[in-house]
Write an enzyme that holds these catalytic residues in place. Sequence first.
Site, PDB file in Angstrom:
ATOM      1  N   LYS A 174      18.426  65.295  35.120  1.00 11.15           N
ATOM      2  CA  LYS A 174      17.564  64.054  34.577  1.00 11.15           C
ATOM      3  C   LYS A 174      16.620  64.735  33.880  1.00 11.15           C
ATOM      4  O   LYS A 174      15.732  65.336  33.884  1.00 11.15           O
ATOM      5  CB  LYS A 174      16.939  63.484  35.865  1.00 11.15           C
ATOM      6  CG  LYS A 174      16.963  61.962  35.819  1.00 11.15           C
ATOM      7  CD  LYS A 174      15.907  61.618  34.433  1.00 11.15           C
ATOM      8  CE  LYS A 174      14.601  61.619  34.796  1.00 11.15           C
ATOM      9  NZ  LYS A 174      13.787  61.400  33.634  1.00 11.15           N
ATOM     10  N   GLY A 227       7.014  68.947  37.172  1.00 11.95           N
ATOM     11  CA  GLY A 227       6.399  67.845  37.060  1.00 11.95           C
ATOM     12  C   GLY A 227       5.058  67.561  37.698  1.00 11.95           C
ATOM     13  O   GLY A 227       4.424  68.525  38.176  1.00 11.95           O
ATOM     14  N   SER A 228       4.347  66.325  37.584  1.00 14.63           N
ATOM     15  CA  SER A 228       3.275  66.169  38.231  1.00 14.63           C
ATOM     16  C   SER A 228       3.097  65.980  39.551  1.00 14.63           C
ATOM     17  O   SER A 228       4.303  65.769  40.204  1.00 14.63           O
ATOM     18  CB  SER A 228       2.699  64.733  37.500  1.00 14.63           C
ATOM     19  OG  SER A 228       3.514  63.658  37.896  1.00 14.63           O
ATOM     20  N   GLU A 249       7.593  72.470  41.421  1.00 10.65           N
ATOM     21  CA  GLU A 249       6.859  73.188  40.239  1.00 10.65           C
ATOM     22  C   GLU A 249       5.868  72.189  39.710  1.00 10.65           C
ATOM     23  O   GLU A 249       6.455  71.343  38.996  1.00 10.65           O
ATOM     24  CB  GLU A 249       7.654  73.737  39.096  1.00 10.65           C
ATOM     25  CG  GLU A 249       8.541  74.767  39.519  1.00 10.65           C
ATOM     26  CD  GLU A 249       8.067  76.226  39.972  1.00 10.65           C
ATOM     27  OE1 GLU A 249       6.576  76.339  39.965  1.00 10.65           O
ATOM     28  OE2 GLU A 249       8.631  77.162  40.394  1.00 10.65           O
ATOM     29  N   CYS A 283       1.758  74.115  32.330  1.00 11.93           N
ATOM     30  CA  CYS A 283       1.425  74.054  33.712  1.00 11.93           C
ATOM     31  C   CYS A 283       0.626  75.220  33.940  1.00 11.93           C
ATOM     32  O   CYS A 283      -0.318  74.911  34.795  1.00 11.93           O
ATOM     33  CB  CYS A 283       2.483  73.814  34.572  1.00 11.93           C
ATOM     34  SG  CYS A 283       3.842  75.082  34.175  1.00 11.93           S
ATOM     35  N   GLU A 383      -6.307  68.333  35.850  1.00 15.43           N
ATOM     36  CA  GLU A 383      -5.438  68.955  34.884  1.00 15.43           C
ATOM     37  C   GLU A 383      -5.579  68.119  33.798  1.00 15.43           C
ATOM     38  O   GLU A 383      -5.147  66.876  33.701  1.00 15.43           O
ATOM     39  CB  GLU A 383      -3.926  69.181  35.490  1.00 15.43           C
ATOM     40  CG  GLU A 383      -3.130  69.683  34.517  1.00 15.43           C
ATOM     41  CD  GLU A 383      -1.634  69.864  35.055  1.00 15.43           C
ATOM     42  OE1 GLU A 383      -1.040  69.120  35.543  1.00 15.43           O
ATOM     43  OE2 GLU A 383      -1.082  71.009  34.841  1.00 15.43           O
TER      44      GLU A 383
HETATM   45  P1  NAD Z   1       6.137  63.479  35.362  1.00 14.60           P
HETATM   46  O1  NAD Z   1       5.937  63.709  36.999  1.00 14.60           O
HETATM   47  O2  NAD Z   1       5.658  62.088  35.126  1.00 14.60           O
HETATM   48  O3  NAD Z   1       7.679  63.658  35.181  1.00 14.60           O
HETATM   49  C1  NAD Z   1       8.584  64.666  35.415  1.00 14.60           C
HETATM   50  C2  NAD Z   1       9.629  64.217  35.551  1.00 14.60           C
HETATM   51  O4  NAD Z   1      10.243  63.332  36.693  1.00 14.60           O
HETATM   52  C3  NAD Z   1      10.387  63.419  34.233  1.00 14.60           C
HETATM   53  O5  NAD Z   1      11.680  63.659  34.157  1.00 14.60           O
HETATM   54  C4  NAD Z   1      10.156  62.017  34.965  1.00 14.60           C
HETATM   55  O6  NAD Z   1      11.104  60.914  34.299  1.00 14.60           O
HETATM   56  C5  NAD Z   1      10.601  62.386  36.335  1.00 14.60           C
HETATM   57  N1  NAD Z   1       9.938  61.148  37.156  1.00 14.60           N
HETATM   58  C6  NAD Z   1       8.861  60.518  37.037  1.00 14.60           C
HETATM   59  N2  NAD Z   1       9.107  59.636  38.435  1.00 14.60           N
HETATM   60  C7  NAD Z   1       9.793  59.867  39.080  1.00 14.60           C
HETATM   61  C8  NAD Z   1      10.296  59.389  40.369  1.00 14.60           C
HETATM   62  N3  NAD Z   1       9.379  58.490  40.929  1.00 14.60           N
HETATM   63  N4  NAD Z   1      11.371  59.896  41.005  1.00 14.60           N
HETATM   64  C9  NAD Z   1      12.051  60.852  40.367  1.00 14.60           C
HETATM   65  N5  NAD Z   1      11.673  61.225  38.992  1.00 14.60           N
HETATM   66  C10 NAD Z   1      10.505  60.772  38.351  1.00 14.60           C
HETATM   67  O7  NAD Z   1       5.462  64.696  34.932  1.00 14.60           O
HETATM   68  P2  NAD Z   1       5.238  64.844  33.167  1.00 14.60           P
HETATM   69  O8  NAD Z   1       4.014  64.157  32.736  1.00 14.60           O
HETATM   70  O9  NAD Z   1       6.533  64.598  32.705  1.00 14.60           O
HETATM   71  O10 NAD Z   1       5.055  66.489  33.028  1.00 14.60           O
HETATM   72  C11 NAD Z   1       3.901  66.794  33.051  1.00 14.60           C
HETATM   73  C12 NAD Z   1       3.242  67.311  34.505  1.00 14.60           C
HETATM   74  O11 NAD Z   1       4.241  68.424  34.849  1.00 14.60           O
HETATM   75  C13 NAD Z   1       2.071  68.075  34.482  1.00 14.60           C
HETATM   76  O12 NAD Z   1       1.128  67.950  35.548  1.00 14.60           O
HETATM   77  C14 NAD Z   1       2.399  69.797  34.390  1.00 14.60           C
HETATM   78  O13 NAD Z   1       1.499  70.565  35.159  1.00 14.60           O
HETATM   79  C15 NAD Z   1       3.864  69.630  35.189  1.00 14.60           C
HETATM   80  N6  NAD Z   1       4.604  70.839  34.949  1.00 14.60           N
HETATM   81  C16 NAD Z   1       4.661  71.678  35.833  1.00 14.60           C
HETATM   82  C17 NAD Z   1       5.334  72.806  35.535  1.00 14.60           C
HETATM   83  C18 NAD Z   1       5.550  73.873  36.310  1.00 14.60           C
HETATM   84  O14 NAD Z   1       6.576  74.801  36.431  1.00 14.60           O
HETATM   85  N7  NAD Z   1       4.969  74.198  37.389  1.00 14.60           N
HETATM   86  C19 NAD Z   1       5.960  73.019  34.325  1.00 14.60           C
HETATM   87  C20 NAD Z   1       5.844  71.913  33.261  1.00 14.60           C
HETATM   88  C21 NAD Z   1       5.257  70.783  33.651  1.00 14.60           C
END
Ligand code: NAD
Length: 481
Positions: A174, A227-228, A249, A283, A383
């Site tokens: 996705k 992601g978050s 992650e 991140c 963050e």
């Molecule tokens: P996000 O959590 O909003 O989105 C990440 C992904 O999850 C997107 O593809 C989004 O469409 C999907 N998503 C959102 N809600 C969902 C749900 N309810 N169910 C399933 N999927 C869903 O995060 P973001 O704003 O895209 O990314 C930024 C965040 O990601 C920051 O907090 C950052 O620290 C973290 N991040 C971590 C790493 C790591 O390796 N640890 C790497 C990159 C980013």
Amino acid sequence: MKRYWQNFIDGAWVDGGAGRIDVTDPATGEVMAEHALADATDVDRAVQAARRAHLSGALSDMRPLERGRMVQAMGRYLLEHIDDIAQTLTLEQGKPLWESRIEVEGAALYFEYYGNQASTVEGRSIPLGRGYFDWTEYEPFGVSAQIIPWNYPVEMTARSLSAALTTGNACVIKSPEITPLTNAWFAQAAQTVGLPDGAVNMLCGLGHEAGAALAAHRHVNQIVFTGSVPTGIAIATAAAGNVVPCVLELGGKSAAIVHDDADLEAFENDIRWGIYFNAGQVCSAMSRVIIHESRADELLERAENVAKSLSVGPGIDRPDFGANMGAMVSDAQRDRAAGMVARAAEQGARVVTGGRKLNRPGAFLEPTVLADVTPDMDIAQQEVFGPVLSVLSFRDEAEAIEIANGTDFGLVGGVFTADLDRATRAARQIRAGQVFVNEWYAGGVETPFGGYGKSGYGREKGREALWNYVQTKNVAIRLKG
Ligand code: NAD
């Protein structure tokens, strides 16, 4: 640039049940393309296709050496198309063109590294005495669901896809809804190297629709999410509902402890990369520096110089490695970061430089340095995910460690000193999955990466990551003789 991009399900390019989504160039604010938007029905079709690919044995019955060759070939495909991928990435994500090239090269490295290890995922035999023959082997989970963030859409997809395919899983990816375009090259790579239909499926969809449907799908056998934190919790909850494992992650608030004997001139380079690379949307960014009080003034002067040396503007006009920074991914992310700087100033932090939007269209934020930050401030705990460095100070080692460990996160940490004993003590005391000594981001695809605390669990990168994608089977045979 193609105007309309489709999803890739079961070896075919298809429209989305939820219509289309605009993809915006954050450097101009203009719509540059549309992408098909998947709904839950599309997700189901992709999962079923992956499941069929898995159950057919087309991937898992293959000699691992051959599967590994295909994985490696996918990396080469990315490098052959680096110009197009990097340009698209810069236009949809905002980073300078040279950073996009680094990201594509980094993505290719994952395919090289993991593809090369396909035949090393070996079991063992366990002695049970005469009358038995017993062995373990590692089997793929089956359908691996991978949910990707917008900050490194190419590298994050490569990271999990390469390891999952190497171990014989079929994948449903996705892509992030604001930076979905570059993922198309992974589907093309899968086709080009001859992976069976259904082995790689790529969907763009909204998180709470397609993402949630994928995480909760009963035929998904394993989930990788980057992601978050709130989304990570939602995904872990969905995974628990189907009793499947997941790797999370999540974010960070990572700190560098800089001792009085550190080489501050060399540290300028760590500031440049640690917080201003990808406009701080990393991140594992070095978002906090904890400096010994005796050298705080010197550090702040150097950090200010680094921040001011960066020319900020459209990534597409920045093809060459150098002192420059691109747009953030969106106006919303830029405004959020600027708002956090303003709140920090209200809470007593001093804005040494930056903190304002650029007076031009596009999601630009000045490279920012904050002084007089204290551990209780929001800016020291939350963050930012932007080009904002918070500088705190310490008196003794114990206080430095306490500040470094004083957030809910624990992704990475760093210690800068000429004293090996001090560095080793800190490395052991910092609660994070990875500690850098005297170079932020030291390491590579070979070194395991992942969080403590709210930064998540499980490890990506390195040998460790392969074990996310396999389950152990034990076979015990009763022999006659
Ligand atoms: P996000 O959590 O909003 O989105 C990440 C992904 O999850 C997107 O593809 C989004 O469409 C999907 N998503 C959102 N809600 C969902 C749900 N309810 N169910 C399933 N999927 C869903 O995060 P973001 O704003 O895209 O990314 C930024 C965040 O990601 C920051 O907090 C950052 O620290 C973290 N991040 C971590 C790493 C790591 O390796 N640890 C790497 C990159 C980013």
